[in-house]
Design a protein around this motif. Structure first.
Motif, PDB file in Angstrom:
ATOM      1  N   MET A  61     -29.434   2.923 -50.891  1.00 27.17           N
ATOM      2  CA  MET A  61     -29.629   3.963 -49.463  1.00 27.17           C
ATOM      3  C   MET A  61     -28.506   3.986 -48.669  1.00 27.17           C
ATOM      4  O   MET A  61     -28.146   4.911 -47.879  1.00 27.17           O
ATOM      5  CB  MET A  61     -30.652   3.298 -48.868  1.00 27.17           C
ATOM      6  CG  MET A  61     -31.939   3.310 -49.426  1.00 27.17           C
ATOM      7  SD  MET A  61     -32.788   4.978 -49.994  1.00 27.17           S
ATOM      8  CE  MET A  61     -32.442   4.751 -51.862  1.00 27.17           C
ATOM      9  N   VAL A  62     -27.236   3.293 -49.104  1.00 29.16           N
ATOM     10  CA  VAL A  62     -26.086   3.307 -48.330  1.00 29.16           C
ATOM     11  C   VAL A  62     -25.148   4.547 -48.980  1.00 29.16           C
ATOM     12  O   VAL A  62     -24.940   4.490 -50.412  1.00 29.16           O
ATOM     13  CB  VAL A  62     -25.314   2.062 -48.279  1.00 29.16           C
ATOM     14  CG1 VAL A  62     -23.986   2.223 -47.601  1.00 29.16           C
ATOM     15  CG2 VAL A  62     -26.129   0.896 -47.686  1.00 29.16           C
ATOM     16  N   SER A  98     -23.134   9.891 -50.931  1.00 36.69           N
ATOM     17  CA  SER A  98     -24.626  10.597 -51.052  1.00 36.69           C
ATOM     18  C   SER A  98     -24.876  11.500 -49.866  1.00 36.69           C
ATOM     19  O   SER A  98     -24.680  10.884 -48.821  1.00 36.69           O
ATOM     20  CB  SER A  98     -25.567   9.350 -50.950  1.00 36.69           C
ATOM     21  OG  SER A  98     -25.377   8.447 -52.177  1.00 36.69           O
ATOM     22  N   ALA A  99     -25.433  12.682 -50.225  1.00 39.85           N
ATOM     23  CA  ALA A  99     -25.594  13.542 -49.184  1.00 39.85           C
ATOM     24  C   ALA A  99     -26.935  13.775 -49.066  1.00 39.85           C
ATOM     25  O   ALA A  99     -27.680  14.669 -48.256  1.00 39.85           O
ATOM     26  CB  ALA A  99     -24.720  14.754 -49.605  1.00 39.85           C
ATOM     27  N   SER A 100     -27.722  13.243 -49.978  1.00 38.00           N
ATOM     28  CA  SER A 100     -29.531  13.549 -49.912  1.00 38.00           C
ATOM     29  C   SER A 100     -30.028  12.293 -50.077  1.00 38.00           C
ATOM     30  O   SER A 100     -29.596  11.567 -50.679  1.00 38.00           O
ATOM     31  CB  SER A 100     -29.662  14.880 -50.533  1.00 38.00           C
ATOM     32  OG  SER A 100     -29.342  14.648 -52.040  1.00 38.00           O
ATOM     33  N   TRP A 101     -31.357  12.415 -50.136  1.00 37.43           N
ATOM     34  CA  TRP A 101     -32.191  11.285 -50.418  1.00 37.43           C
ATOM     35  C   TRP A 101     -32.407  11.186 -51.756  1.00 37.43           C
ATOM     36  O   TRP A 101     -32.729  10.296 -52.311  1.00 37.43           O
ATOM     37  CB  TRP A 101     -33.513  11.407 -49.585  1.00 37.43           C
ATOM     38  CG  TRP A 101     -33.688  11.194 -48.132  1.00 37.43           C
ATOM     39  CD1 TRP A 101     -33.723  11.933 -47.078  1.00 37.43           C
ATOM     40  CD2 TRP A 101     -33.478   9.727 -47.741  1.00 37.43           C
ATOM     41  NE1 TRP A 101     -33.306  11.153 -46.078  1.00 37.43           N
ATOM     42  CE2 TRP A 101     -33.468  10.199 -46.282  1.00 37.43           C
ATOM     43  CE3 TRP A 101     -33.099   8.502 -48.116  1.00 37.43           C
ATOM     44  CZ2 TRP A 101     -33.285   9.009 -45.340  1.00 37.43           C
ATOM     45  CZ3 TRP A 101     -33.123   7.447 -47.243  1.00 37.43           C
ATOM     46  CH2 TRP A 101     -33.105   7.705 -45.849  1.00 37.43           C
ATOM     47  N   ARG A 106     -31.409   8.174 -56.688  1.00 39.54           N
ATOM     48  CA  ARG A 106     -30.667   8.157 -57.925  1.00 39.54           C
ATOM     49  C   ARG A 106     -29.570   6.880 -58.139  1.00 39.54           C
ATOM     50  O   ARG A 106     -29.475   6.220 -59.281  1.00 39.54           O
ATOM     51  CB  ARG A 106     -29.889   9.584 -58.421  1.00 39.54           C
ATOM     52  CG  ARG A 106     -30.686  10.726 -58.762  1.00 39.54           C
ATOM     53  CD  ARG A 106     -30.031  12.178 -58.750  1.00 39.54           C
ATOM     54  NE  ARG A 106     -29.109  11.953 -59.798  1.00 39.54           N
ATOM     55  CZ  ARG A 106     -28.194  12.701 -59.920  1.00 39.54           C
ATOM     56  NH1 ARG A 106     -27.775  13.394 -58.912  1.00 39.54           N
ATOM     57  NH2 ARG A 106     -27.250  12.661 -61.025  1.00 39.54           N
ATOM     58  N   THR A 107     -29.082   6.681 -57.103  1.00 35.66           N
ATOM     59  CA  THR A 107     -27.992   5.589 -57.073  1.00 35.66           C
ATOM     60  C   THR A 107     -29.047   4.175 -56.984  1.00 35.66           C
ATOM     61  O   THR A 107     -28.366   3.267 -57.580  1.00 35.66           O
ATOM     62  CB  THR A 107     -27.377   5.613 -55.683  1.00 35.66           C
ATOM     63  OG1 THR A 107     -26.515   6.923 -55.412  1.00 35.66           O
ATOM     64  CG2 THR A 107     -26.266   4.545 -55.534  1.00 35.66           C
ATOM     65  N   GLY A 108     -29.732   4.218 -56.271  1.00 34.31           N
ATOM     66  CA  GLY A 108     -30.822   2.941 -56.328  1.00 34.31           C
ATOM     67  C   GLY A 108     -31.244   2.915 -57.612  1.00 34.31           C
ATOM     68  O   GLY A 108     -31.126   1.483 -58.193  1.00 34.31           O
ATOM     69  N   VAL A 109     -31.836   3.660 -58.436  1.00 39.67           N
ATOM     70  CA  VAL A 109     -32.290   3.611 -59.793  1.00 39.67           C
ATOM     71  C   VAL A 109     -30.992   3.141 -60.853  1.00 39.67           C
ATOM     72  O   VAL A 109     -31.115   2.097 -61.464  1.00 39.67           O
ATOM     73  CB  VAL A 109     -32.659   4.848 -60.388  1.00 39.67           C
ATOM     74  CG1 VAL A 109     -32.998   4.646 -61.945  1.00 39.67           C
ATOM     75  CG2 VAL A 109     -34.164   5.128 -59.584  1.00 39.67           C
TER      76      VAL A 109
END
Length: 406
Positions: A61-62, A98-101, A106-109
């Motif tokens: 989320m960061v 990251s510019a959107s949720w 996708r980064t978390g995955v």
């Protein structure tokens, strides 16, 4: 060398392997806290794999994490200067925040996948390397060199031939896992739709800028060279010393102005950060007309309305259009009579250039036919229009530009 052994000599195989092993650091660090690394059961390993997942999702989320992971993926998962075998395909991995949720998800995955894949590869690597050490130890009668996976009690030299097999299998598995991680990186860390649109807009702007520079060079250098050729031809035909001197002065002045314009364009291309200078505007059109007159053409000018108050973009582009129109006349018809009409109305600028249709002009120069297209492109960019063609025995160019730019 057989393709099956190609991964063994690729540096990217080992950078990918290292990238995977680094991903196992967090699961092992959590395992040292709970449930520990002594007498670990399969159920404990499952717990080790699950415990870091919330931490990975939270880190995703960061916004900066996506930037860091993208840089690592580009450096370690894809061939580059460190690879003996180059890959012509672009990595397709973004390195922006990251510019959107959606980017955060996708980064978390990706982080979860990296942790789990790293844990599996680390366990497989440890198991196979332990097997290789056991085989090597058994070959020299040192069965307790590592945790024995084989029931070996006596020295067996034949085991020395089998010792490299687990190592090769480990490298091949690492190569396969690294390739899968590279594909996953393209999917999970690849540019979002917003980034692709931004990249497309940037490329479009670069193409427009190149087209603008090409038009500038075509108009400036084409005008200067055409005037020089026409003036030189006229001076040779006249055979008059005074006319020749005036023609040489005009060629010198035209060349100097062309060099100034060329320096300004090259300054933009070099991106030195210095100001590129000002482009000539329509209220400076006298020098264009004088250049045409010095080549032997008779130019009549009719101006209606104040040229100094025109919007900058309109005035500068109209200057280039007039320059190209005069160049076309001299190139195709030679030094003939030219009528120029400029009318500044309430909301529009109208430009007309009229000349007799070219006959057998002895000093006419052939051209590539790109001038009129450039004039139309300039007019279209300003929301106007340009048309040219035969009209009553003359060649007439009409340009209509709005003064209120959108």
């Amino acid at each position: 060398m057989p393709g099956l052994l190609l991964p063994l000599i690729r540096a990217v195989t080992y950078t990918r392997w290292l990238h995977l092993l680094v991903g196992a650091i967090v699961p092992f660090a959590c395992a040292m806290v709970y449930p520990g690394l002594n007498n670990v059961s399969p159920r404990d390993w499952l717990l080790v794999a699950v415990l870091p997942v919330p931490l990975a999702l939270a880190a995703g989320m960061v916004p900066a994490v996506r930037h860091a992971e993208g840089l690592q993926a580009r450096l370690m998962l894809f061939p580059g200067p460190h690879a003996r075998v180059r890959d012509d395909d672009a990595p397709g991995v973004s390195t922006v925040f990251s510019a959107s949720w959606t980017d955060r998800a996708r980064t978390g995955v990706w982080l979860v996948l990296r942790l789990e894949a790293g844990l599996i590869v680390a366990l497989v690597t440890n198991t196979l390397m332990t097997l290789a050490m056991s085989l090597a130890g058994a070959a020299f009668g040192e069965a307790d060199l590592a945790i024995p996976l084989l029931n070996v009690s006596t020295e067996q030299r034949a085991y020395a031939l089998l010792a490299p097999v687990p190592v090769l299998v480990t490298v091949m598995l690492a190569a396969g896992a690294g390739e899968l991680m590279a594909q996953a990186a393209r999917r999970l860390l690849g540019p979002s739709v917003k980034e692709r649109l931004a990249e497309l807009e940037q490329r479009t702007e670069q193409l427009l800028e190149r087209n603008e520079i090409a038009r500038e060079l075509h108009d400036t250098l084409g005008h200067a060279l055409t005037l020089a050729v026409v003036q030189a031809g006229a001076a040779r035909a006249a055979g008059d010393r005074g006319f020749t001197d005036r023609a040489l002065e005009a060629i010198e002045e035209t060349g100097r102005n062309a060099l100034d314009d060329l320096d300004r364009v090259l300054l933009v291309l070099r991106d030195t950060g210095q100001p590129a200078g000002t482009r000539p505007a329509l209220d400076e059109a006298d020098r264009l007309l004088e250049s045409a007159r010095s080549s032997g053409a008779h130019v009549d000018l009719d101006v209606t309305g104040p040229l100094a108050h025109l919007p900058g973009p309109v005035s500068r582009e109209a200057y280039r259009m007039l320059q190209e129109a005069l160049t076309n006349v001299l190139r195709h018809a030679g030094p003939v009579s030219i009528g120029v009409r400029i009318a500044v109305e309430t909301a529009r600028l109208r430009l007309e250039v009229r000349n007799p249709l070219p006959g057998r002009a002895p000093v006419a120069v052939t051209g590539g036919g790109r001038g009129l297209r450039g004039i139309r492109e300039r007019a279209a960019l300003l929301g106007g229009e340009a048309e040219a063609g035969e009209h009553g025995g003359f060649w007439l160019l009409r340009v209509d530009l709005p003064l209120q730019l959108i």
